[in-house]
Design an enzyme around this catalytic site. Sequence first.
Site, PDB file in Angstrom:
ATOM      1  N   HIS A  76      -1.521   6.370   7.971  1.00  0.00           N
ATOM      2  CA  HIS A  76      -0.610   7.300   7.277  1.00  0.00           C
ATOM      3  C   HIS A  76      -1.288   8.647   7.020  1.00  0.00           C
ATOM      4  O   HIS A  76      -0.641   9.692   7.045  1.00  0.00           O
ATOM      5  CB  HIS A  76      -0.176   6.720   5.924  1.00  0.00           C
ATOM      6  N   GLY A  92       0.846  -1.191   0.000  1.00  0.00           N
ATOM      7  CA  GLY A  92       0.000   0.000   0.000  1.00  0.00           C
ATOM      8  C   GLY A  92       0.875   1.231   0.000  1.00  0.00           C
ATOM      9  O   GLY A  92       2.085   1.149   0.265  1.00  0.00           O
ATOM     10  N   CYS A 103       6.952  -1.042   6.589  1.00  0.00           N
ATOM     11  CA  CYS A 103       6.441   0.155   5.922  1.00  0.00           C
ATOM     12  C   CYS A 103       7.535   0.699   5.016  1.00  0.00           C
ATOM     13  O   CYS A 103       8.710   0.730   5.407  1.00  0.00           O
ATOM     14  CB  CYS A 103       6.078   1.198   6.982  1.00  0.00           C
ATOM     15  N   LEU A 104       7.145   1.132   3.821  1.00  0.00           N
ATOM     16  CA  LEU A 104       8.128   1.686   2.885  1.00  0.00           C
ATOM     17  C   LEU A 104       8.792   2.945   3.446  1.00  0.00           C
ATOM     18  O   LEU A 104       9.869   3.325   3.010  1.00  0.00           O
ATOM     19  CB  LEU A 104       7.460   1.993   1.539  1.00  0.00           C
ATOM     20  N   GLN A 164       2.976   9.773   2.097  1.00  0.00           N
ATOM     21  CA  GLN A 164       4.301   9.161   1.919  1.00  0.00           C
ATOM     22  C   GLN A 164       5.045   9.712   0.707  1.00  0.00           C
ATOM     23  O   GLN A 164       6.254   9.464   0.559  1.00  0.00           O
ATOM     24  CB  GLN A 164       4.193   7.641   1.797  1.00  0.00           C
ATOM     25  N   HIS A 216      -3.359   0.267   8.512  1.00  0.00           N
ATOM     26  CA  HIS A 216      -2.006   0.831   8.374  1.00  0.00           C
ATOM     27  C   HIS A 216      -2.020   2.019   7.398  1.00  0.00           C
ATOM     28  O   HIS A 216      -1.460   3.084   7.690  1.00  0.00           O
ATOM     29  CB  HIS A 216      -1.057  -0.271   7.893  1.00  0.00           C
ATOM     30  N   GLU A 217      -2.672   1.838   6.237  1.00  0.00           N
ATOM     31  CA  GLU A 217      -2.683   2.923   5.236  1.00  0.00           C
ATOM     32  C   GLU A 217      -3.486   4.124   5.733  1.00  0.00           C
ATOM     33  O   GLU A 217      -3.100   5.272   5.514  1.00  0.00           O
ATOM     34  CB  GLU A 217      -3.230   2.425   3.895  1.00  0.00           C
TER      35      GLU A 217
HETATM   36 NI    NI Z   1       3.319   2.262   5.565  1.00  0.00          NI
END
Ligand code: NI
Length: 201
Positions: free
Chosen positions: A158, A59, A112-113, A64, A154-155
């Site tokens: 963000h 995701g 997470c990225l 981000q 999670h998304e």
């Molecule tokens: Ni993430």
Amino acid sequence: MSFPTCNREVGRKREILQIGDPDLRRRADPVDPADVTGSRVQELIDDLVCSMRAAGGAGLAATQVGEPLRVCVIEVEDNPRYPYKPRIPLTVLVNPTWTALTAERFRNNEGCLSVPGMRGDVERFTSIEIEALDRDGSPLRFTVGGLSAGTFQHECDHLDGLLFVDRLVDSLSLSTWDNFNRHRREEYLVRVAELVARYGQ
Ligand code: NI
């Protein structure tokens, strides 16, 4: 490990902000529903899909890539980062909100990225209902359960400037990906096996 390459015609690969960047911690603004089909939001969605795929993520949220708008994308195919995750077809969420359908939570292990190299345990609700607009501005309402429910939570975090490290249930669970695979993966898969069986692939 190889990931799908980015199709430049449908989006461009954006730099993914890393933990410590203040823009990652901003609460994103709602998108005016009248603007969803406009070029700014449509290009942002294309860029998010492209960047998520290029980075091999499950995701990606607009915060981000430094865009303070409530937009995120989710997709899980055969993902080498998360081979145990149930599949999720490409889902675009604009102004998502969710409500828990149960008090039950599970201990998920997330990466997470924007938190490169690290993973850790957080608690997520096992079943949620999501409301959002899709990329055409049409209302979406659906339920998600199991590990996939964790991905959606999670998304959405963000978009409020939150990262999984803010929700760590135990600092000892923080590990590198190699050490997760070496020391924690088996225990995690046993722990979530019932959940995966209950909600299916
Ligand atoms: Ni993430």
